[in-house]
Design an enzyme around this catalytic site. Structure first.
Site, PDB file in Angstrom:
ATOM      1  N   LEU A  61     -41.495   3.716  21.288  1.00  0.00           N
ATOM      2  CA  LEU A  61     -42.537   4.653  20.898  1.00  0.00           C
ATOM      3  C   LEU A  61     -42.913   5.523  22.089  1.00  0.00           C
ATOM      4  O   LEU A  61     -43.004   5.031  23.222  1.00  0.00           O
ATOM      5  CB  LEU A  61     -43.761   3.873  20.412  1.00  0.00           C
ATOM      6  CG  LEU A  61     -44.962   4.672  19.945  1.00  0.00           C
ATOM      7  CD1 LEU A  61     -44.607   5.501  18.706  1.00  0.00           C
ATOM      8  CD2 LEU A  61     -46.121   3.750  19.634  1.00  0.00           C
ATOM      9  N   SER A  62     -43.126   6.791  21.849  1.00  0.00           N
ATOM     10  CA  SER A  62     -43.510   7.766  22.867  1.00  0.00           C
ATOM     11  C   SER A  62     -42.385   7.862  23.900  1.00  0.00           C
ATOM     12  O   SER A  62     -41.231   8.068  23.515  1.00  0.00           O
ATOM     13  CB  SER A  62     -44.862   7.387  23.485  1.00  0.00           C
ATOM     14  OG  SER A  62     -45.356   8.430  24.284  1.00  0.00           O
ATOM     15  N   MET A  63     -42.685   7.672  25.181  1.00  0.00           N
ATOM     16  CA  MET A  63     -41.613   7.772  26.175  1.00  0.00           C
ATOM     17  C   MET A  63     -40.517   6.738  25.919  1.00  0.00           C
ATOM     18  O   MET A  63     -39.336   6.987  26.179  1.00  0.00           O
ATOM     19  CB  MET A  63     -42.165   7.602  27.577  1.00  0.00           C
ATOM     20  CG  MET A  63     -41.123   7.790  28.632  1.00  0.00           C
ATOM     21  SD  MET A  63     -41.894   7.765  30.240  1.00  0.00           S
ATOM     22  CE  MET A  63     -40.449   7.663  31.242  1.00  0.00           C
TER      23      MET A  63
END
Length: 174
Positions: free
Chosen positions: A79-81
């Site tokens: 998730l995200s980075m």
């Protein structure tokens, strides 16, 4: 299921991003802080590495040694980075059966404000001069704190490749 949080998240944040749903389905869920995340960054001072396969492979080693894990059905989420990191790990770790990547930023360079992007020059000394004399003095304390927090996972030691035994040893901490 291995659930990977982003650069400014902690492993406990993953409860709302998949752990609860996995457990409700009767699946195992493994969350962790990797280099540059949560406790590893702020307590142990272990900074980010882009070589995420060196982080995930020891997790998979640990999982396949467990009797309650189906070694042929290990999934990895990011998730995200970590949505950028998980695909790299899966590219090197052939025991990952499924991958879910939810990147926060597809073009990280564009995540910086235009004002920051325009000061970066091919000359490192010139860029540092502009940064230190024009940008930093204009920052409010809140802006300075935000930038420090966003840059911290990428501090200079991030360039060093973590040794497999260092990352593996993180699995056995209480």
């Amino acid at each position: 299921m291995i659930l990977t949080n982003g650069s400014d998240w902690q492993n406990v944040d993953m409860w709302t991003y998949g752990v609860q749903a996995a457990l409700e389905r009767g699946w195992n869920a493994l969350v962790y802080d990797g280099p540059g995340q949560g406790q590893l960054l702020f307590v142990d001072r272990v900074v980010f590495t882009p070589r995420w396969e060196s982080v995930v492979t020891p997790l998979v080693d640990w999982l396949v040694a467990r009797s309650d894990v189906d070694a042929g059905r290990i999934a990895l989420t990011g998730l995200s980075m970590a949505g950028d990191l998980a695909p790299r790990a899966a590219a090197f770790e052939n025991r990952i059966a499924a991958l879910v990547a939810m990147p926060g930023v597809l073009a990280p360079w564009l995540g910086f404000p235009p004002e920051i992007r325009k000061i970066l020059t091919p000359d490192k000394a010139e860029t540092n001069n502009i940064w230190n004399k024009q940008v930093v003095p204009q920052l409010t304390p809140a802006e300075a704190a935000t930038l420090k927090k966003r840059f911290e996972p990428f501090f200079v030691p991030a360039a060093r490749r973590p040794r497999r035994e260092d990352v593996h040893g993180l699995l056995h901490r209480s």
